[in-house]
Design a protein around this motif. Structure first.
Motif, mmCIF file in Angstrom:
data_model
loop_
_atom_site.group_PDB
_atom_site.id
_atom_site.type_symbol
_atom_site.label_atom_id
_atom_site.label_comp_id
_atom_site.label_asym_id
_atom_site.label_seq_id
_atom_site.Cartn_x
_atom_site.Cartn_y
_atom_site.Cartn_z
ATOM 1 N N SER A 2 51.527 0.179 24.561
ATOM 2 C CA SER A 2 52.751 0.927 24.859
ATOM 3 C C SER A 2 52.517 1.902 26.009
ATOM 4 C CB SER A 2 53.216 1.692 23.626
ATOM 5 O OG SER A 2 52.377 2.805 23.389
ATOM 6 N N ASP A 3 53.610 2.281 26.651
ATOM 7 C CA ASP A 3 53.528 3.238 27.755
ATOM 8 C C ASP A 3 52.935 4.564 27.292
ATOM 9 O OD1 ASP A 3 54.644 1.424 29.515
ATOM 10 O OD2 ASP A 3 56.689 2.160 29.220
ATOM 11 N N ALA A 4 53.316 5.005 26.098
ATOM 12 C CA ALA A 4 52.815 6.283 25.572
ATOM 13 C C ALA A 4 51.295 6.244 25.433
ATOM 14 C CB ALA A 4 53.462 6.590 24.233
ATOM 15 N N LYS A 5 50.761 5.133 24.955
ATOM 16 C CA LYS A 5 49.306 5.011 24.800
ATOM 17 C C LYS A 5 48.612 4.955 26.152
ATOM 18 C CE LYS A 5 49.360 2.816 20.277
ATOM 19 N NZ LYS A 5 49.068 1.627 19.496
ATOM 20 N N ILE A 6 49.197 4.221 27.084
ATOM 21 C CA ILE A 6 48.613 4.124 28.424
ATOM 22 C C ILE A 6 48.580 5.503 29.079
ATOM 23 C CG2 ILE A 6 48.953 3.204 30.758
ATOM 24 C CD1 ILE A 6 50.169 0.685 29.440
#
Length: 171
Positions: A2-6
């Motif tokens: 996910s973008d949040a994790k990246i």
């Protein structure tokens, strides 16, 4: 991923993940910019500016909702800045040997672009985000800083104006 994790990993020091983030969203941002400027080179430059801005400000980014909406807000501002500078518009040249159907398609495309260009900016934005980027009204409302009901109203007004124009009327 996910973008949040990246983004969390980028903030933690894994700067190489910027490439992953850019690759994931480059095409949608490029298409958005292209719809606003109708020139490939300019759209590429604006897209690059969007991601440079993201890279510079990633440490301040707070993940509320969709990262893609954040990108569209930046892209919208970059496109506005571009038009404020009143850059010349370059028309793409047509291949002289295109078939009659291809020319009709080009004429139709130009007619639609002309109709969209006659819309007020806020209505143009709603149409582009909804039909060209397939965003939901709540996401469009967040990007534009308005309510969902106002966004739907703008869409309704834009569609009525486009219909009138397409039938030979004036906007």
């Amino acid at each position: 991923m996910s973008d949040a994790k990246i983004i969390a990993q980028i903030k933690a020091g894994k700067k190489e993940l910027f490439d992953t983030l850019i690759e994931k969203h480059y095409n949608s941002v490029y298409c958005y910019c292209y719809r606003h400027v109708d020139n490939q080179m300019t759209a590429q430059d604006l897209t690059q500016d969007v991601f440079v801005t993201v890279i510079k400000n990633i440490s301040n980014y707070k993940h509320y909702g969709k990262f893609e909406n954040y990108l569209y807000v930046i892209a919208r501002n970059k496109c506005k800045d571009f038009w404020k500078k009143k850059q010349p518009i370059y028309l793409e040249s047509l291949d002289k040997e295109e078939s009659k159907q291809e020319l009709v398609d080009v004429e139709n495309k130009i007619f639609v672009k002309e109709a969209l260009a006659k819309l007020p900016e806020v209505e143009f934005e709603v149409v582009i985000l909804r039909y060209y980027h397939d965003l939901k009204f709540k996401d469009i409302a967040k990007i534009m800083g308005s309510s969902v009901s106002v966004t739907k109203y703008r869409m309704n007004m834009a569609l009525k104006k486009l219909e009138t124009y397409m039938e030979g009327g004036k906007l």
